[in-house]
Enzyme design. Structure first.
Site, PDB file in Angstrom:
ATOM      1  N   LYS A  88      31.527   3.700  26.868  1.00  0.00           N
ATOM      2  CA  LYS A  88      30.944   5.029  27.078  1.00  0.00           C
ATOM      3  C   LYS A  88      31.824   6.128  26.482  1.00  0.00           C
ATOM      4  O   LYS A  88      31.414   7.264  26.318  1.00  0.00           O
ATOM      5  CB  LYS A  88      30.707   5.278  28.566  1.00  0.00           C
ATOM      6  CG  LYS A  88      29.636   4.366  29.173  1.00  0.00           C
ATOM      7  CD  LYS A  88      29.438   4.643  30.651  1.00  0.00           C
ATOM      8  CE  LYS A  88      28.411   3.742  31.317  1.00  0.00           C
ATOM      9  NZ  LYS A  88      27.022   4.195  31.154  1.00  0.00           N
ATOM     10  N   HIS A 126      20.084  -5.915  31.000  1.00  0.00           N
ATOM     11  CA  HIS A 126      20.591  -4.543  31.039  1.00  0.00           C
ATOM     12  C   HIS A 126      21.741  -4.279  30.102  1.00  0.00           C
ATOM     13  O   HIS A 126      22.266  -3.164  30.065  1.00  0.00           O
ATOM     14  CB  HIS A 126      21.043  -4.185  32.452  1.00  0.00           C
ATOM     15  CG  HIS A 126      19.914  -3.805  33.347  1.00  0.00           C
ATOM     16  ND1 HIS A 126      19.453  -2.524  33.452  1.00  0.00           N
ATOM     17  CD2 HIS A 126      19.143  -4.555  34.154  1.00  0.00           C
ATOM     18  CE1 HIS A 126      18.440  -2.488  34.304  1.00  0.00           C
ATOM     19  NE2 HIS A 126      18.232  -3.723  34.738  1.00  0.00           N
ATOM     20  N   THR A 149      20.322   6.418  31.726  1.00  0.00           N
ATOM     21  CA  THR A 149      19.291   7.191  32.415  1.00  0.00           C
ATOM     22  C   THR A 149      19.829   8.579  32.734  1.00  0.00           C
ATOM     23  O   THR A 149      19.045   9.509  32.947  1.00  0.00           O
ATOM     24  CB  THR A 149      18.842   6.512  33.723  1.00  0.00           C
ATOM     25  OG1 THR A 149      20.004   6.158  34.487  1.00  0.00           O
ATOM     26  CG2 THR A 149      18.019   5.266  33.438  1.00  0.00           C
ATOM     27  N   LYS A 199      29.292   9.501  34.425  1.00  0.00           N
ATOM     28  CA  LYS A 199      28.788   8.131  34.346  1.00  0.00           C
ATOM     29  C   LYS A 199      29.952   7.219  34.680  1.00  0.00           C
ATOM     30  O   LYS A 199      31.096   7.676  34.729  1.00  0.00           O
ATOM     31  CB  LYS A 199      28.267   7.834  32.941  1.00  0.00           C
ATOM     32  CG  LYS A 199      29.220   8.299  31.822  1.00  0.00           C
ATOM     33  CD  LYS A 199      28.643   8.090  30.430  1.00  0.00           C
ATOM     34  CE  LYS A 199      27.596   9.074  30.030  1.00  0.00           C
ATOM     35  NZ  LYS A 199      26.270   8.504  29.884  1.00  0.00           N
ATOM     36  N   ARG A 200      29.673   5.945  34.898  1.00  0.00           N
ATOM     37  CA  ARG A 200      30.780   5.025  35.145  1.00  0.00           C
ATOM     38  C   ARG A 200      31.802   5.110  34.018  1.00  0.00           C
ATOM     39  O   ARG A 200      31.459   5.359  32.872  1.00  0.00           O
ATOM     40  CB  ARG A 200      30.260   3.583  35.265  1.00  0.00           C
ATOM     41  CG  ARG A 200      29.561   3.278  36.577  1.00  0.00           C
ATOM     42  CD  ARG A 200      30.424   3.578  37.791  1.00  0.00           C
ATOM     43  NE  ARG A 200      31.676   2.853  37.751  1.00  0.00           N
ATOM     44  CZ  ARG A 200      31.838   1.602  38.172  1.00  0.00           C
ATOM     45  NH1 ARG A 200      30.835   0.944  38.707  1.00  0.00           N
ATOM     46  NH2 ARG A 200      32.999   1.006  38.086  1.00  0.00           N
ATOM     47  N   LYS A 203      17.965  12.469  32.890  1.00  0.00           N
ATOM     48  CA  LYS A 203      18.059  13.462  33.970  1.00  0.00           C
ATOM     49  C   LYS A 203      18.492  14.809  33.407  1.00  0.00           C
ATOM     50  O   LYS A 203      17.960  15.863  33.773  1.00  0.00           O
ATOM     51  CB  LYS A 203      19.075  13.007  35.025  1.00  0.00           C
ATOM     52  CG  LYS A 203      18.781  11.660  35.656  1.00  0.00           C
ATOM     53  CD  LYS A 203      19.995  11.169  36.468  1.00  0.00           C
ATOM     54  CE  LYS A 203      19.899   9.691  36.752  1.00  0.00           C
ATOM     55  NZ  LYS A 203      21.193   9.112  37.201  1.00  0.00           N
TER      56      LYS A 203
HETATM   57  C1  LIG Z   1      22.017   8.226  36.689  1.00  0.00           C
HETATM   58  C2  LIG Z   1      23.269   7.801  37.293  1.00  0.00           C
HETATM   59  C3  LIG Z   1      24.096   6.892  36.621  1.00  0.00           C
HETATM   60  C4  LIG Z   1      23.780   6.368  35.249  1.00  0.00           C
HETATM   61  O1  LIG Z   1      24.293   7.263  34.287  1.00  0.00           O
HETATM   62  P1  LIG Z   1      24.384   6.866  32.753  1.00  0.00           P
HETATM   63  O2  LIG Z   1      24.836   8.128  32.106  1.00  0.00           O
HETATM   64  O3  LIG Z   1      23.016   6.481  32.340  1.00  0.00           O
HETATM   65  O4  LIG Z   1      25.373   5.783  32.641  1.00  0.00           O
HETATM   66  C5  LIG Z   1      25.284   6.515  37.219  1.00  0.00           C
HETATM   67  N1  LIG Z   1      25.642   7.002  38.426  1.00  0.00           N
HETATM   68  C6  LIG Z   1      24.872   7.887  39.089  1.00  0.00           C
HETATM   69  C7  LIG Z   1      25.340   8.395  40.391  1.00  0.00           C
HETATM   70  C8  LIG Z   1      23.661   8.310  38.553  1.00  0.00           C
HETATM   71  O5  LIG Z   1      22.903   9.172  39.237  1.00  0.00           O
END
Ligand SMILES: *Cc1c(COP(=O)(O)O)cnc(C)c1O
Length: 751
Positions: free
Chosen positions: A496, A310, A597, A490-491, A601
């Site tokens: 990032k 990952h 991901t 995101k985290r 979304k």
């Molecule tokens: C989809 C999702 C992530 C991943 O987000 P990235 O932008 O791909 O890092 C992290 N936390 C939550 C709650 C999510 O739904």
């Protein structure tokens, strides 16, 4: 089905006289009954998706949708004075994951159930999850996320296993969560909990005695591992998961009449990142205990296990100190020694050894040698694995390497999260897309239909209104509805680059102060948890919160610019935020984000991506074309060359660019220091100026230019709506049904 009667039987009173929580419980019981009735007998080979995280999100609405009774239940509740939305509020979000990797695992179990695969998830039952984030004095603080009180979704089972840790026997009890497929059968997520776990050991915040493994083992996900006790605890958690999991897998195999030495004919284990990699030596150990010889045990386990990588960030490719492993899991060491010995005999290249010169055990290396498949999670990521990070392995095992571009379940992220858009799409192209998301491409024919575009804009506006209402109520901030919603959730991690976004906002703030106003006001929204011990990440949160306050308290600025940091970002918040987004910020340093991901979304909900050529952004770009995405920044090749040269100095960029210099200096300047902790802010500025390991400064100028171009384009609403539509239409590729089908046809080969 008479929903009212079903529910009231459980309630033993009328729906009308029941509290929301009581109705929720009764609904969960109904869902569980229906799921149990949809379980299929486990026939043929079975897949076990083993993962340290499953970031499930709330389950109720999704389950009702997948069971095909969502509308029916909603109506029955309304007729009895209740709203499904209120009742869904009563559900606590399971805190069993952390970020993208855990959310992926959750999307996968949904898809596995939908596709009717013989496959279950295997994980741990964390009582307090990662933590609940609370902001105080513009900084993050952490509290236990006590989600599990009365969690009716957990079904106790009779299965329990003994796991030996540090020579002491502990007991793993198995609980199950039903996962319903969309109009198909249901599967289970198996979660192991420590018998005798004691929530009382947690004292202040999330601090607890790390030594008391027999009390604390399943309390937290990723407990702080900055000291030796923390590392031992992490190893212990991982082993607890894989040992209980391995015992269950072998038990299943035996129940089907399978011989232990033919495990690979009955089971396939997908190892989600390195955390569960110890399942390999543990399975070998258990097979040997059953009388299988070492060679045969290694052979069958190697044919059973497959590993998903990952990340290429070195910190996440786990290496455990041999001495610590020996302390926690002495029984495993003869196996690990043997696995290492065989590799050393065959290969002199130290980079592929399992045990290195510093006596550390490389979990990924073990999984690659002793698994039959290794996959990356987006095209670019897999190419980097093959050609750079894991090139030495690729040369040995080219046939093991494969790509499986991540996906998301559209049931949750479109149908549930954005019902208005979903219904409208159904009106345009029929319901076929709901079980085959590639059919979203049928929307293409409306790309120039002004009525359709106007309706899409209108749906976006409604979602923005809903989010604004939430922000007003919960974050005490009023955001203009006609502003552009620019979202980065995101985290929190340096790669990032939330701080690059912050630098842009500082620049925008200064422009506004000098009388240069954006044509459309901007609402910049963030949501992010930082690991509790990650200083730089917490400093960035501090910066964002201070910036937020600065803009909010300046009446002249807040007309044009609002900055919001949503507390405790999780799946539930994501479901509210993503449908309301105009600009999706995916601005990681190229080569660092394996896939992402969140980007998918947003795309499915008609947000336009502003991003680097990183992770799955690359695939989004090739799907939608230059017209429908905003790409900026250094490409991965450039970045990797820069690292290799070792000559990057942020000061070069700082000195050359007046605007950038002013923004970096602003971080520790008077305006923000008044609102926050000047030490933290100065530390952050200094870090950017002297290290900037993730190269935010070189990308600044291009980022500002391209983002301003996006904002400019937003002025032509029809043109923008066309971009929205194109993104939705092309997003079907990212359905996790597609991803899971690829895993099955290339790796799992289930019947
Ligand atoms: C989809 C999702 C992530 C991943 O987000 P990235 O932008 O791909 O890092 C992290 N936390 C939550 C709650 C999510 O739904």
């Amino acid at each position: 089905m008479d929903i009212k009667r079903e529910l009231e039987q459980g309630l033993e009173k009328s729906i009308r006289d029941s509290r929301d929580y009581e109705v929720y419980v009764s609904l969960v019981e109904l869902v569980n009954r229906l799921c149990a009735g949809k379980e299929q007998p486990s026939k043929g080979k079975k897949l076990y998706y083993i993962s340290a995280e499953f970031l499930m999100g709330k389950m109720l609405s999704n389950n009702l949708l997948n069971l095909g009774i969502y509308d029916e239940v909603k109506k029955a509740l309304e007729e009895n004075g209740k709203s499904l939305e209120d009742i869904a509020e009563a559900e606590a979000e399971p805190s069993l994951g952390n970020g993208g990797l855990g959310r992926l695992a959750a999307c996968f179990v949904d898809s596995m159930a939908t596709l009717g695969l013989n496959a279950d998830g295997v994980g741990l039952l964390y009582h307090f999850g990662l933590f609940r984030q609370v902001f105080k004095d513009n900084s993050q603080t952490e509290l236990p996320d006590r989600w599990g009180d009365n969690h009716k979704i957990l079904i106790p089972t009779k299965r329990e296993y003994t796991v030996s840790l540090g020579g002491k026997d502990l007991k793993a009890k198995m609980y199950d969560i039903f996962v319903t497929g969309y109009k198909n059968g249901s599967r289970r997520l198996h979660l192991f909990d420590l018998e005798g776990v004691d929530e009382g050991v947690v004292k202040q915040g999330i601090a607890f005695d790390k030594k008391k493994t027999d009390k604390n083992l399943t309390l937290f996900l990723y407990p702080d591992d900055s000291d030796e006790d923390g590392k031992l605890l992490r190893i212990s958690q991982q082993y607890f998961l894989v040992s209980a999991g391995a015992q269950m897998i072998l038990e299943d195999c035996e129940e089907k009449g399978g011989k232990p030495e033919e495990l690979h004919k009955h089971a396939v284990v997908q190892i989600n990142d390195t955390h569960p990699a110890m399942v390999i030596p543990e399975l070998i150990r258990l097979l040997i205990k059953k009388g299988v010889g070492m060679d045969d045990a290694i052979r069958t386990v190697s044919l059973t296990c497959a590993y998903t990588n990952h990340t290429i960030l070195a910190e996440a490719l786990e290496k455990w100190d041999y001495g610590l492993l020996k302390k926690a899991v002495p029984q495993l060491m003869p196996i690990i020694d043997e696995l290492d010995k065989r590799i050393k005999k065959k290969y002199r290249d130290k980079s592929v050894h399992i045990k290195d010169e510093n006596n550390r055990v490389h979990m990924a290396n073990m999984a690659i040698h002793y698994g039959f498949s290794i996959n990356g999670v987006a095209h670019l990521h897999t190419e980097i694995l093959k050609n750079a990070e894991l090139n030495h392995f690729y040369k040995i095992y080219p046939e093991k390497f494969n790509n499986k571009t991540n996906g998301i379940t559209f049931r949750r992220w479109l149908l549930c999260a954005n019902p208005q858009l979903s219904e409208y799409i159904e009106k345009l192209i029929g319901a076929g897309f709901k079980s085959d998301f590639a059919q979203l491409s049928k929307l293409m024919k409306y790309a120039d239909d002004e009525e359709v575009l106007a309706n899409i804009i209108n749906i976006k506006k409604n979602n923005k209104k809903k989010l604004a209402g939430y922000l007003e109520k919960n974050c005490d901030i009023t955001v203009p509805l006609d502003s552009v919603f620019d979202i980065q959730i995101k985290r929190l991690h340096e790669y990032k680059r939330q701080h690059l976004n912050a630098l842009y906002l500082i620049n925008k703030y200064m422009e506004i102060k000098s009388g240069r106003y954006p044509k459309t006001p901007i609402t910049a929204i963030f949501g992010a948890k930082a690991a509790a011990g990650y200083v730089m990440a917490k400093d960035i949160i501090h910066l964002l919160l201070c910036l937020s306050q600065l803009a909010r308290e300046d009446g002249k600025v807040s007309k044009y610019l609002n900055i919001v940091m949503v507390e405790n970002y999780n799946v539930t918040k994501a479901e509210l935020l993503i449908p309301a987004c105009d600009i999706s910020e995916q601005i990681s340093l190229a080569s660092k984000e394996a896939s992402g991901t969140g980007n998918m979304k947003f795309m499915a909900n008609g947000a336009v991506t502003l991003g680097t050529m990183d992770g799955a952004n690359v695939e989004i770009h090739s799907l939608v074309g230059d017209e429908n995405i905003y790409i900026f920044g250094a490409k991965s090749k450039e970045v990797m060359a820069r690292y290799k040269a070792g000559s990057y100095d942020p000061k070069d960029y700082y000195d050359k660019n007046e605007k950038l210099k002013a923004c970096v200096d602003f971080i520790s300047g008077e305006a923000l220091s008044k609102l926050g902790d000047s030490k933290k802010l100065a530390r952050l500025r200094n870090e950017l100026l002297t290290k900037d390991y993730f190269m935010a400064l070189p990308d600044f100028e291009d980022y500002v230019e391209v983002k301003d171009k996006a904002l400019d384009d937003y002025e032509d609403r029809m043109l923008w709506a066309k971009k929205m539509l194109m993104n939705i239409a092309k997003s079907g590729y990212f359905s996790s049904d597609r991803t899971v089908e690829e895993y099955n046809s290339d790796i799992w080969h289930l019947g």
